[in-house]
Design a protein around this motif. Structure first.
Motif, mmCIF file in Angstrom:
data_model
loop_
_atom_site.group_PDB
_atom_site.id
_atom_site.type_symbol
_atom_site.label_atom_id
_atom_site.label_comp_id
_atom_site.label_asym_id
_atom_site.label_seq_id
_atom_site.Cartn_x
_atom_site.Cartn_y
_atom_site.Cartn_z
ATOM 1 N N CYS A 17 48.991 40.688 33.427
ATOM 2 C CA CYS A 17 49.528 40.083 34.661
ATOM 3 C C CYS A 17 50.538 38.973 34.397
ATOM 4 O O CYS A 17 51.432 38.736 35.207
ATOM 5 C CB CYS A 17 48.396 39.512 35.491
ATOM 6 N N ALA A 18 50.387 38.268 33.280
ATOM 7 C CA ALA A 18 51.340 37.201 32.967
ATOM 8 C C ALA A 18 52.440 37.732 32.053
ATOM 9 O O ALA A 18 53.630 37.478 32.282
ATOM 10 C CB ALA A 18 50.615 36.031 32.295
ATOM 11 N N GLY A 19 52.058 38.469 31.010
ATOM 12 C CA GLY A 19 53.019 38.838 29.970
ATOM 13 C C GLY A 19 54.075 39.829 30.415
ATOM 14 O O GLY A 19 55.273 39.636 30.143
ATOM 15 N N SER A 20 53.655 40.895 31.087
ATOM 16 C CA SER A 20 54.653 41.915 31.458
ATOM 17 C C SER A 20 55.657 41.404 32.492
ATOM 18 O O SER A 20 56.868 41.627 32.339
ATOM 19 C CB SER A 20 53.968 43.201 31.944
ATOM 20 N N PRO A 21 55.205 40.707 33.559
ATOM 21 C CA PRO A 21 56.224 40.157 34.482
ATOM 22 C C PRO A 21 57.186 39.195 33.789
ATOM 23 O O PRO A 21 58.388 39.211 34.053
ATOM 24 C CB PRO A 21 55.386 39.434 35.544
ATOM 25 N N PHE A 41 48.037 51.179 27.323
ATOM 26 C CA PHE A 41 47.952 51.312 28.787
ATOM 27 C C PHE A 41 48.120 52.768 29.201
ATOM 28 O O PHE A 41 48.872 53.480 28.565
ATOM 29 C CB PHE A 41 49.022 50.426 29.436
ATOM 30 N N PRO A 42 47.414 53.217 30.289
ATOM 31 C CA PRO A 42 46.554 52.455 31.186
ATOM 32 C C PRO A 42 45.287 51.954 30.482
ATOM 33 O O PRO A 42 44.693 52.669 29.687
ATOM 34 C CB PRO A 42 46.185 53.441 32.296
ATOM 35 N N SER A 43 44.935 50.737 30.859
ATOM 36 C CA SER A 43 43.795 50.097 30.223
ATOM 37 C C SER A 43 43.072 49.248 31.252
ATOM 38 O O SER A 43 43.703 48.511 32.003
ATOM 39 C CB SER A 43 44.322 49.224 29.082
ATOM 40 N N THR A 48 37.610 41.764 38.384
ATOM 41 C CA THR A 48 37.888 42.346 39.696
ATOM 42 C C THR A 48 39.373 42.087 39.970
ATOM 43 O O THR A 48 40.077 41.516 39.135
ATOM 44 C CB THR A 48 36.952 41.777 40.784
ATOM 45 N N HIS A 49 39.887 42.502 41.122
ATOM 46 C CA HIS A 49 41.346 42.629 41.173
ATOM 47 C C HIS A 49 41.902 42.438 42.577
ATOM 48 O O HIS A 49 42.759 43.202 43.038
ATOM 49 C CB HIS A 49 41.748 44.006 40.606
ATOM 50 N N PHE A 50 41.405 41.413 43.223
ATOM 51 C CA PHE A 50 41.906 41.079 44.547
ATOM 52 C C PHE A 50 43.238 40.331 44.416
ATOM 53 O O PHE A 50 43.362 39.410 43.610
ATOM 54 C CB PHE A 50 40.875 40.200 45.260
ATOM 55 N N LEU A 51 44.219 40.731 45.189
ATOM 56 C CA LEU A 51 45.541 40.089 45.118
ATOM 57 C C LEU A 51 45.852 39.377 46.431
ATOM 58 O O LEU A 51 45.873 40.000 47.487
ATOM 59 C CB LEU A 51 46.612 41.160 44.909
ATOM 60 N N HIS A 52 46.121 38.095 46.343
ATOM 61 C CA HIS A 52 46.474 37.317 47.535
ATOM 62 C C HIS A 52 47.907 37.618 47.966
ATOM 63 O O HIS A 52 48.731 38.089 47.169
ATOM 64 C CB HIS A 52 46.324 35.823 47.244
ATOM 65 N N THR A 107 43.663 49.310 35.935
ATOM 66 C CA THR A 107 44.293 50.426 35.218
ATOM 67 C C THR A 107 45.641 50.764 35.858
ATOM 68 O O THR A 107 46.597 51.097 35.161
ATOM 69 C CB THR A 107 43.391 51.672 35.275
ATOM 70 N N VAL A 108 45.698 50.659 37.184
ATOM 71 C CA VAL A 108 46.922 51.010 37.917
ATOM 72 C C VAL A 108 47.913 49.836 37.879
ATOM 73 O O VAL A 108 49.081 49.993 37.525
ATOM 74 C CB VAL A 108 46.573 51.367 39.382
ATOM 75 N N LEU A 109 47.429 48.663 38.267
ATOM 76 C CA LEU A 109 48.315 47.491 38.371
ATOM 77 C C LEU A 109 48.945 47.135 37.020
ATOM 78 O O LEU A 109 50.163 46.943 36.910
ATOM 79 C CB LEU A 109 47.519 46.289 38.903
ATOM 80 N N ASP A 110 48.125 47.053 35.984
ATOM 81 C CA ASP A 110 48.646 46.579 34.696
ATOM 82 C C ASP A 110 49.636 47.582 34.111
ATOM 83 O O ASP A 110 50.651 47.196 33.513
ATOM 84 C CB ASP A 110 47.494 46.280 33.729
ATOM 85 N N SER A 111 49.368 48.887 34.301
ATOM 86 C CA SER A 111 50.313 49.896 33.813
ATOM 87 C C SER A 111 51.652 49.793 34.533
ATOM 88 O O SER A 111 52.715 49.933 33.932
ATOM 89 C CB SER A 111 49.776 51.309 34.051
ATOM 90 N N LEU A 112 51.557 49.548 35.842
ATOM 91 C CA LEU A 112 52.784 49.403 36.632
ATOM 92 C C LEU A 112 53.628 48.233 36.094
ATOM 93 O O LEU A 112 54.855 48.325 35.980
ATOM 94 C CB LEU A 112 52.354 49.190 38.081
ATOM 95 N N LEU A 113 52.939 47.158 35.723
ATOM 96 C CA LEU A 113 53.659 45.982 35.210
ATOM 97 C C LEU A 113 54.265 46.271 33.837
ATOM 98 O O LEU A 113 55.404 45.871 33.556
ATOM 99 C CB LEU A 113 52.707 44.786 35.132
#
Ligand code: FAD
Length: 421
Positions: A17-21, A41-43, A48-52, A107-113
């Motif tokens: 979440c920090a490194g890829s962006p 990835f996917p990994s 948990t994975h709630f996004l504000h 798995t979805v979010l981090d791969s997308l990044l």
């Protein structure tokens, strides 16, 4: 050493979440970036994975939110907080145009990044574990040394090294980044994914037991249970019973529903998570971002959102330095100051909430909030990151709230000091 070390402007260790962006934003500005991760990835990861909304606003600004929506993650537009007999429901005002929240699988979010970083032109190397940071004779970070999954040792050199490698950051350890404002963690978490339930997005607490539920991909409901550490041994002796027991205790009707209709589709994930802390996040030739530099209890679900916000701040600072507009170490020191200042409200609130018991102050505020539609709206907008918590909890704001709902003098509790709660 088998190859000539290539040279990069920035080397980023950790690609979630920090490194890829960070890598993506720098590469988009034409900088030569390497991002490495020991994962492939996917990994998944234990989180948990709630996004504000404020985190989603960053994804939107980067052109990635529609991509996330297309993965089929359901939007959520209503929230419910229950603590004991106190109940507050509602949803935030639009924040930077974002009118919903999501809970996408990592798995979805981090791969997308990671894909977005690669598309932007960053070089991404997976299955590469960093063992060391390289320094020049003046103590300036100038690269990394690590090992591929085949056991081959490699070095890479760059003008700047960033640790985005999470709570157990090797970069933080090697540069000697000391922690400050450390507050011991209070709880542990178990979570899994269920079919057969149609619960709302909710967060309920009673007697130091908490659970939350949120829709995620594949029509599954993520259900997470949190307890204080002194209950760990008893909980672990029978996890199914412990998990069910928390929901039975906090919301008996939902406990009965879980027993009757819920089907757990995946194994439980469990974690005794790390303490709350900040780490010094800048030094000669290096910086830390995401959990590597700042971590707090998962209960307010702010780690990913903060990682996005702070990756962007750091990318701006590094760009100033790399383009020669400002000395790079000074620009990065400015990033760290701003991160500390902007995150203090969420940090303090998270630490206070992680006790799983409302303090008299928070109890008084939330009781009043539950009686005022306008303040409920403000409260959820604060939760979503659209209104600073320092302003929400400011004495003049709370005095107006207490006036509006007619809180008796004895119940009008104000914050203990600056930076409260
Ligand atoms: C139980 C739990 C629940 C949570 N729930 C939420 C939530 O609902 N919402 C939310 O926003 N946040 C949540 N968080 C917090 C969130 O998981 C983190 O804040 C977020 O993942 C931080 O992102 P990051 O990129 O900084 O670090 P990480 O996601 O930890 O990524 C670090 C990466 O670095 C890599 N790495 C580490 N060391 C090395 C090395 N030596 N060499 C190469 N690679 C390395 C790792 O493989 C990993 O991929 C939760 C955390 C926990 C523990």
């Amino acid at each position: 050493m088998t190859d000539v070390p290539p040279s990069f402007d920035v080397i980023v260790v950790g690609a979630r979440c920090a490194g890829s962006p960070l890598a993506m934003l720098l590469a988009r500005r034409g900088h030569r970036v390497l991002v490495v991760d020991r994962a492939s990835f996917p990994s998944d990861t234990v989180s948990t994975h709630f996004l504000h909304q404020s985190g989603l606003a960053r994804l939107n600004a980067w052109g990635l939110l529609d991509r996330l929506r297309k993965t089929g993650v359901p939007p959520l537009r209503q929230m419910l907080f229950v603590n004991g007999d106190l109940s507050v429901s509602g949803f935030a005002d639009p924040i930077d145009g974002i009118t919903e929240v999501y809970c996408p699988r990592r798995t979805v979010l981090d791969s997308l990044l990671v894909d977005a970083a690669r598309e932007a032109g960053a070089e991404v190397i997976e299955r590469f574990g960093v063992d060391d940071v390289l320094f020049d004779d003046d103590g300036r970070a100038v690269g990394i040394r690590g090992t591929t999954s085949d056991g081959v040792e490699r070095e890479f050199r760059g003008r700047f090294v960033v640790g985005a490698d999470g709570v157990n950051s090797v970069v933080a350890a090697r540069v000697g980044a000391e922690a400050y404002r450390t507050v011991p963690a209070t709880g542990f978490v178990y979570y899994s994914y269920f079919s057969g339930l149609d619960w709302d997005y909710q967060n309920r607490t009673r007697d130091e037991r908490q659970f939350a539920s949120c829709w995620t991909h594949d029509d599954l409901m993520m259900v997470v249970v949190m307890r204080k550490r002194d209950a760990y041994r008893e909980f672990r002796a029978d996890v199914d019973a412990g998990f069910q027991g928390v929901i039975d205790h906090v919301a008996p009707d939902l406990g009965a529903d879980l027993r009757a209709r819920g089907r757990r589709e995946e194994p439980f994930r469990a974690i005794h998570y790390a303490d709350n802390y900040y780490r010094r996040s800048h030094g000669p030739g290096w910086a830390l971002v995401g959990d590597a530099g700042y971590h707090k209890d998962p209960l307010t679900g702010y780690g990913i959102t903060d990682a996005f916000v702070h990756a962007e701040l750091l990318a701006d600072a590094l760009h100033l330095g790399l383009s020669g507009a400002e000395p790079i170490d000074e620009a990065v020191a400015g990033y760290a100051r701003r991160r500390d200042r902007d995150s203090a409200g969420v940090f303090n609130l998270t630490v206070a909430m992680s006790e799983l018991t409302l303090s008299p102050f928070l109890g008084a505020v939330l009781t009043a909030v539950s009686q005022s539609p306008g303040y409920r709206q403000k409260f959820f907008t604060m939760v979503g990151g659209g209104y600073p918590s320092e302003e929400f909890f400011a004495p003049h704001n709370l005095a107006a709230l207490y006036d509006e709902v007619g809180t008796p003098a004895a119940g009008r509790i104000l914050p203990a000091g600056a930076g409260a709660p």
